[in-house]
Design a protein around this motif. Structure first.
Motif, mmCIF file in Angstrom:
data_model
loop_
_atom_site.group_PDB
_atom_site.id
_atom_site.type_symbol
_atom_site.label_atom_id
_atom_site.label_comp_id
_atom_site.label_asym_id
_atom_site.label_seq_id
_atom_site.Cartn_x
_atom_site.Cartn_y
_atom_site.Cartn_z
ATOM 1 N N GLN A 61 -14.978 -19.604 -6.371
ATOM 2 C CA GLN A 61 -14.571 -21.006 -6.337
ATOM 3 C C GLN A 61 -13.053 -21.124 -6.392
ATOM 4 N N LEU A 62 -12.424 -20.374 -7.263
ATOM 5 C CA LEU A 62 -10.977 -20.390 -7.405
ATOM 6 C C LEU A 62 -10.288 -20.046 -6.087
ATOM 7 N N LEU A 63 -10.735 -18.985 -5.439
ATOM 8 C CA LEU A 63 -10.085 -18.555 -4.205
ATOM 9 C C LEU A 63 -10.340 -19.533 -3.060
ATOM 10 N N THR A 64 -11.497 -20.158 -3.064
ATOM 11 C CA THR A 64 -11.777 -21.189 -2.059
ATOM 12 C C THR A 64 -10.828 -22.371 -2.243
ATOM 13 N N GLU A 65 -10.669 -22.817 -3.485
ATOM 14 C CA GLU A 65 -9.766 -23.932 -3.770
ATOM 15 C C GLU A 65 -8.321 -23.571 -3.419
ATOM 16 N N LEU A 66 -7.914 -22.356 -3.752
ATOM 17 C CA LEU A 66 -6.556 -21.900 -3.451
ATOM 18 C C LEU A 66 -6.327 -21.838 -1.942
ATOM 19 N N ALA A 67 -7.297 -21.299 -1.198
ATOM 20 C CA ALA A 67 -7.166 -21.199 0.259
ATOM 21 C C ALA A 67 -7.072 -22.577 0.905
ATOM 22 N N GLU A 68 -7.811 -23.540 0.369
ATOM 23 C CA GLU A 68 -7.754 -24.900 0.913
ATOM 24 C C GLU A 68 -6.439 -25.585 0.558
ATOM 25 N N ALA A 69 -5.929 -25.328 -0.631
ATOM 26 C CA ALA A 69 -4.709 -25.987 -1.086
ATOM 27 C C ALA A 69 -3.446 -25.378 -0.466
ATOM 28 N N VAL A 70 -3.468 -24.065 -0.238
ATOM 29 C CA VAL A 70 -2.291 -23.368 0.279
ATOM 30 C C VAL A 70 -2.735 -22.479 1.447
ATOM 31 N N PRO A 71 -3.074 -23.095 2.574
ATOM 32 C CA PRO A 71 -3.553 -22.294 3.702
ATOM 33 C C PRO A 71 -2.405 -21.561 4.391
ATOM 34 N N PRO A 72 -2.717 -20.411 4.976
ATOM 35 C CA PRO A 72 -1.702 -19.732 5.773
ATOM 36 C C PRO A 72 -1.511 -20.506 7.082
ATOM 37 N N THR A 73 -0.276 -20.829 7.406
ATOM 38 C CA THR A 73 -0.050 -21.664 8.583
ATOM 39 C C THR A 73 0.852 -21.012 9.609
ATOM 40 N N GLY A 74 1.303 -19.789 9.383
ATOM 41 C CA GLY A 74 2.206 -19.152 10.315
ATOM 42 C C GLY A 74 3.628 -19.663 10.175
ATOM 43 N N GLU A 75 3.854 -20.438 9.108
ATOM 44 C CA GLU A 75 5.172 -21.009 8.863
ATOM 45 C C GLU A 75 6.119 -19.945 8.337
ATOM 46 N N ASP A 76 7.311 -20.368 8.056
ATOM 47 C CA ASP A 76 8.299 -19.577 7.338
ATOM 48 C C ASP A 76 7.618 -19.038 6.077
ATOM 49 N N LEU A 77 7.647 -17.726 5.900
ATOM 50 C CA LEU A 77 6.959 -17.117 4.764
ATOM 51 C C LEU A 77 7.556 -17.576 3.437
ATOM 52 N N GLY A 78 8.838 -17.896 3.426
ATOM 53 C CA GLY A 78 9.448 -18.437 2.215
ATOM 54 C C GLY A 78 8.851 -19.782 1.836
ATOM 55 N N GLU A 79 8.573 -20.607 2.833
ATOM 56 C CA GLU A 79 7.932 -21.903 2.576
ATOM 57 C C GLU A 79 6.539 -21.698 1.979
#
Length: 196
Positions: A61-79
């Motif tokens: 559940q924790l990892l699902t919530e984390l993935a939804e809240a902070v998805p990888p978007t291909g953006e600047d890795l610092g962002e």
């Protein structure tokens, strides 16, 4: 009133997350989880099996919530590092649970390791456009910079704020460290790594 099994499961997961974050798997007590969830111990065993499987469900559940809240978007890795930092700062239980998993399991496989590995593959693919270096290493270092920075308050205090008022230092150092973590991740992503 009819019994709501989904609501009971949700209360158990919430109570278990708090218990495991505080005490780890070995120190967690099912009777405390049941009391906090306003459920009986039997319901915990019926829904989740044993304490280890309950911990696995909490992590899922924790990892699902984390993935939804902070998805990888291909953006600047610092962002991405900044958004991950913000998430863990707002949800300290998440990092504590991952640390307990590392302490208790060591190098043994984690629950649903293939599924969790696929999740990280998505993040690796998103990191591919973030610099010249190996995206796997960049992602690993990014997670390490964010996690270590937030997981070690005693080191932050002793290294960064030695000789200052501890209460003031505790709040000030995180506001200083977020941009430093973002900048460090960007520097790693921009650095050209020597080829092997």
């Amino acid at each position: 009133m009819a019994y709501d099994s989904q609501a009971t499961k949700a209360r158990i997961l919430t109570a278990a997350a708090a218990e495991f974050a505080e005490h780890g798997v070995a120190g967690a007590r099912v009777d405390r989880i049941a009391a906090a969830a306003q459920a009986n111990k039997r319901a915990i065993y019926d829904y989740f099996g044993d304490k280890d499987r309950l911990f696995a469900a909490v992590l899922e559940q924790l990892l699902t919530e984390l993935a939804e809240a902070v998805p990888p978007t291909g953006e600047d890795l610092g962002e991405y590092a900044g958004r991950l930092f913000d998430y863990h700062l707002a949800h300290p239980q998440a990092l504590r649970l991952l640390l307990w998993e590392a302490l208790e399991l060591g190098d043994r496989p984690v629950p649903d390791e293939p599924g969790r590995t696929r999740h990280y593959q998505d993040k690796i693919r998103a990191a591919e456009g973030s610099g010249e270096g190996d995206p796997r290493t960049l992602l690993f270092f990014t997670l390490g910079l964010v996690g270590w920075t937030l997981a070690m308050p005693q080191l932050r205090r002793m290294i960064l704020d030695a000789g200052t008022d501890a209460a003031a230092a505790a709040s000030a150092d995180l506001s200083r460290l977020r941009p430093a973590v973002v900048a460090a991740v960007r520097a790693l992503a921009e650095a050209r790594q020597p080829s092997a």
